[in-house]
Motif scaffolding. Structure first.
Motif, PDB file in Angstrom:
ATOM      1  N   TYR A 133       1.682  49.392 146.833  1.00 16.11           N
ATOM      2  CA  TYR A 133       0.454  50.028 146.351  1.00 16.11           C
ATOM      3  C   TYR A 133       0.632  50.759 145.022  1.00 16.11           C
ATOM      4  O   TYR A 133      -0.319  50.898 144.264  1.00 16.11           O
ATOM      5  CB  TYR A 133      -0.079  51.017 147.386  1.00 16.11           C
ATOM      6  CG  TYR A 133      -0.623  50.389 148.648  1.00 16.11           C
ATOM      7  CD1 TYR A 133      -0.865  49.018 148.758  1.00 16.11           C
ATOM      8  CD2 TYR A 133      -0.901  51.184 149.742  1.00 16.11           C
ATOM      9  CE1 TYR A 133      -1.357  48.473 149.917  1.00 16.11           C
ATOM     10  CE2 TYR A 133      -1.408  50.637 150.918  1.00 16.11           C
ATOM     11  CZ  TYR A 133      -1.627  49.284 150.989  1.00 16.11           C
ATOM     12  OH  TYR A 133      -2.118  48.740 152.147  1.00 16.11           O
ATOM     13  N   ALA A 134       1.823  51.257 144.732  1.00 19.87           N
ATOM     14  CA  ALA A 134       2.037  52.025 143.499  1.00 19.87           C
ATOM     15  C   ALA A 134       2.504  51.164 142.329  1.00 19.87           C
ATOM     16  O   ALA A 134       2.694  51.673 141.233  1.00 19.87           O
ATOM     17  CB  ALA A 134       3.051  53.141 143.741  1.00 19.87           C
ATOM     18  N   VAL A 135       2.688  49.861 142.558  1.00 17.74           N
ATOM     19  CA  VAL A 135       3.131  48.970 141.483  1.00 17.74           C
ATOM     20  C   VAL A 135       1.936  48.653 140.586  1.00 17.74           C
ATOM     21  O   VAL A 135       0.888  48.227 141.066  1.00 17.74           O
ATOM     22  CB  VAL A 135       3.730  47.669 142.075  1.00 17.74           C
ATOM     23  CG1 VAL A 135       4.091  46.691 140.971  1.00 17.74           C
ATOM     24  CG2 VAL A 135       4.942  47.993 142.936  1.00 17.74           C
ATOM     25  N   PRO A 136       2.086  48.847 139.271  1.00 17.95           N
ATOM     26  CA  PRO A 136       0.962  48.580 138.371  1.00 17.95           C
ATOM     27  C   PRO A 136       0.651  47.089 138.271  1.00 17.95           C
ATOM     28  O   PRO A 136       1.480  46.245 138.602  1.00 17.95           O
ATOM     29  CB  PRO A 136       1.448  49.125 137.025  1.00 17.95           C
ATOM     30  CG  PRO A 136       2.920  49.114 137.114  1.00 17.95           C
ATOM     31  CD  PRO A 136       3.268  49.313 138.560  1.00 17.95           C
ATOM     32  N   GLN A 137      -0.537  46.788 137.798  1.00 13.98           N
ATOM     33  CA  GLN A 137      -0.949  45.411 137.567  1.00 13.98           C
ATOM     34  C   GLN A 137      -0.584  45.010 136.135  1.00 13.98           C
ATOM     35  O   GLN A 137      -0.738  45.805 135.207  1.00 13.98           O
ATOM     36  CB  GLN A 137      -2.453  45.254 137.772  1.00 13.98           C
ATOM     37  CG  GLN A 137      -2.864  45.472 139.211  1.00 13.98           C
ATOM     38  CD  GLN A 137      -4.358  45.268 139.411  1.00 13.98           C
ATOM     39  OE1 GLN A 137      -4.974  44.452 138.744  1.00 13.98           O
ATOM     40  NE2 GLN A 137      -4.914  46.005 140.335  1.00 13.98           N
ATOM     41  N   PHE A 138      -0.075  43.789 135.986  1.00 21.63           N
ATOM     42  CA  PHE A 138       0.253  43.237 134.685  1.00 21.63           C
ATOM     43  C   PHE A 138      -0.253  41.811 134.620  1.00 21.63           C
ATOM     44  O   PHE A 138      -0.355  41.134 135.639  1.00 21.63           O
ATOM     45  CB  PHE A 138       1.774  43.220 134.450  1.00 21.63           C
ATOM     46  CG  PHE A 138       2.370  44.564 134.204  1.00 21.63           C
ATOM     47  CD1 PHE A 138       2.298  45.148 132.946  1.00 21.63           C
ATOM     48  CD2 PHE A 138       3.024  45.242 135.217  1.00 21.63           C
ATOM     49  CE1 PHE A 138       2.864  46.387 132.723  1.00 21.63           C
ATOM     50  CE2 PHE A 138       3.599  46.484 135.000  1.00 21.63           C
ATOM     51  CZ  PHE A 138       3.509  47.054 133.740  1.00 21.63           C
TER      52      PHE A 138
END
Length: 181
Positions: A133-138
């Motif tokens: 959930y805390a991983v950013p979107q790229f």
């Protein structure tokens, strides 16, 4: 919440197939822990208990040294799109080298890539998913061709010399076995 599985299920295989990046982590019983990003079209799911990747020439050869001395390896995949997920494969690894009798059979799983050095095989002991959930979107913009151009420029003899100079021992002085008969 984290969930464990005894092997890869179809949903895990589909997730792996969609990823452009994965990470490998290994460590000797004493010394530095190695964590390496990997990309390109280099990983294959062999079956529910096994994955392998075509290892390309790099500045070091930590994974091979650690597997030779300890054998533990974790491969992690991480979603960077709208659906968060982290998938870890835990198990024992081994290295298949060009001089090994098993090389042709394992090599057949992969496309030709400049600088191919060895194949890392992970025999899966457990699979874990967690939220991410805390991983950013790229956004994926494409593969880098820097390593391929470098390897092509080196050529076969240049790569062999590079392996002799840079890939025979880990940064902690452990033998990698790369050119052993």
């Amino acid at each position: 919440m984290a969930r464990f599985y005894p092997g890869l299920e179809d949903k895990h295989r589909n997730f792996i197939a969609a990823q452009k990046l994965f990470f490998t982590a290994t460590a000797p019983t004493e010394g530095r822990i190695n964590l390496s990003p990997k990309g390109m079209d280099s990983l294959r799911v062999i079956d529910a208990q096994c994955v392998a990747y075509l290892d390309l020439t790099g500045s070091g050869n930590e994974t091979a040294a650690h597997l030779k001395h300890d054998g533990r390896i974790t491969i992690m995949f991480c979603s960077f799109d709208a659906d968060p997920l982290i998938l870890r494969l835990y198990g024992r690894g081994r290295v298949v080298r060009r001089q090994d009798a098993a090389w042709p059979a394992w090599r057949a799983h992969f496309p030709a890539l400049p600088g191919e050095r060895q194949i890392i095989v992970l025999d899966i002991e457990s699979v874990q998913t967690s939220c991410g959930y805390a991983v950013p979107q790229f956004d994926y913009r494409g593969e880098r061709d820097t390593l391929m151009r470098w390897a092509e420029k080196k050529g076969t003899l240049g790569l062999l010399e590079y392996w002799r100079e840079k890939n025979q021992t880990s940064i902690d002085g452990l033998a990698t076995g790369l050119l052993e008969e």
